[in-house]
Design a protein around this motif. Sequence first.
Motif: not given
Length: 190
Positions: A134-142, A148-151, A169-177
């Motif tokens: 999956i390429r959809t990402t989620a980033a924390p904001t205020a 961001e992405g599409g399904k 939410t954490d690309k470096a964590a692989g499937h756990r991210g």
Amino acid sequence: MLLSGEHEQARDAAGRFADEAIRPVAAELDESERFPSGIYDAMAGLGLFGITVPAELGGAGMDALAYALVMEELSRGYASVADQCGLVELLGTLPTRHGTPAQQDRYLRPLLRAERRCAYAITEAEAGSDVSGIRTTAAPTAAGWRLEGGKLWIHNAPVCDFAAVLARTDKAAGHRGMSIFLVDRDLPGF
């Protein structure tokens, strides 16, 4: 294996419902592809949503065997109806185990009563059943999180009130991210 009286009651109730309410309209549902809201309302009234969700959260408080028995009986009526039960069960486990009391009140309880409908937004064009792509990402904001992405091929998308959306939410964590976000339909960009 001998079933407990509770298991037999759950199986028999689901079987009667499948025979009396689902099977007579299964061919029409298959042909028309309409969302059978009346059937789902009745299922909620019978306690067929949230089989393994604790009773104090609005579920039946039963075990996985009871859930399997109910699913088997509903599937005899029409597999798509059983699929809806499975979707509610799957989505019910998220706020049951990981949700806040506010999320349980806003999403879980109304879902189990068929007052709100959910969608399951996992699949993407480049990541069908392989969620690791999956390429959809989620980033924390205020203000919370920005997704961001599409399904695509979203179960219940046309009739949902909210969706459970899988995002990285954490690309470096692989499937756990990856995390699941409960997203209301009325939010911008939905």
